[in-house]
Design a protein around this motif. Structure first.
Motif: not given
Length: 249
Positions: A93, A120, A124, A195, A198
């Motif tokens: 998150h 990532f 993020i 987020v 994801w």
């Protein structure tokens, strides 16, 4: 209620474990899980913030000139393990980038790009936490003075907190220590729901390896791994090529 997952990264000694202990209200986190190489070993700690459960993953970033090919290869493999674990546990998150107040180290861009862009995949958000500011009054003045450095290097942070997290400070700093806990708690809760969808743990390593195909065919593109490692992660050209070679053994 399932825990929301937070990943905290930065060099050794900047205060990542202290931030976790600050949020927990007691000593739970050990010293950095890795002090030798950029292997991305990690430890997870459960804390409660404003009555809600969180799991904070304490990771190791790049320290000075310690990055080497074998260490980076371990980092890629461990990053894959981390993201699979995060996906199973509900996703990630927020990324918390921890740096120590003072002169901004050359690796601050490398660490940012390594985690935000490379591991990532820019999906993020990153929030900045600056530690060791008990002697700054007000503590946020440090960020005001140094914001230009982040802008110049295109380091994009959705939020920031300037704090002190050392529990053994002079009692005269206790007020700042207590205020710091609120600062970090507020920062996390402000950004905990940003987020969406994801899926980094699903096929991440395959996507990374896929980026190498251009190199293997002799037609490297702007998005190939060599470019990412050298231009975005600040790695020397020869070292980046060694990393790529080891990945294909």
């Amino acid at each position: 209620m399932s825990a929301k997952n937070i990943v905290i990264f930065g060099e050794s000694g900047v205060g990542k474990s202290s931030i976790i202990n600050l949020l927990a209200g007691h000593h739970v986190a050990r010293t950095s899980p890795d002090t030798k190489h950029c292997t991305l070993r990690y430890e997870a700690y459960d804390v409660t913030i404003k009555g809600a459960p969180y799991r904070i993953y304490d990771t190791a970033g790049v320290d000075g000139n310690r990055m080497d090919p074998s260490g980076f290869l371990d980092a890629v493999i461990n990053a894959d393990k981390l993201m699979k674990e995060l996906r199973v546990n509900g996703g990630v998150h927020l990324l918390l980038y921890c740096i120590k107040a003072g002169r901004i180290p050359p690796t601050f861009v490398t660490n940012y790009r390594l985690f935000y862009e490379f591991f990532f995949e820019e999906k993020i958000p990153v929030a900045l936490i600056v530690t060791h500011l008990e002697r700054e009054d007000p503590m946020d003045d440090w960020y005001t003075r140094n914001k230009g450095s982040f802008d110049r290097h295109a380091v994009k942070c959705v939020d920031h907190a300037c704090i002190t997290a050392a529990a053994n400070l002079d009692p005269k700093y206790k007020k700042k220590y207590d205020a710091s806990k609120k600062e970090v708690s507020d920062l996390i809760t402000r950004n905990k729901d940003t987020v969406v969808d994801w899926n980094g743990g699903d096929g991440w390593l395959g996507r990374f390896i896929g980026k190498l195909k251009d190199l293997l065919t002799g037609r490297p593109s702007k998005s190939d791994v060599l470019g990412v490692l050298t231009k975005r992660c600040g790695m020397e050209d020869s070292l980046a090529k060694d990393v790529i070679h080891k990945l294909h053994k």
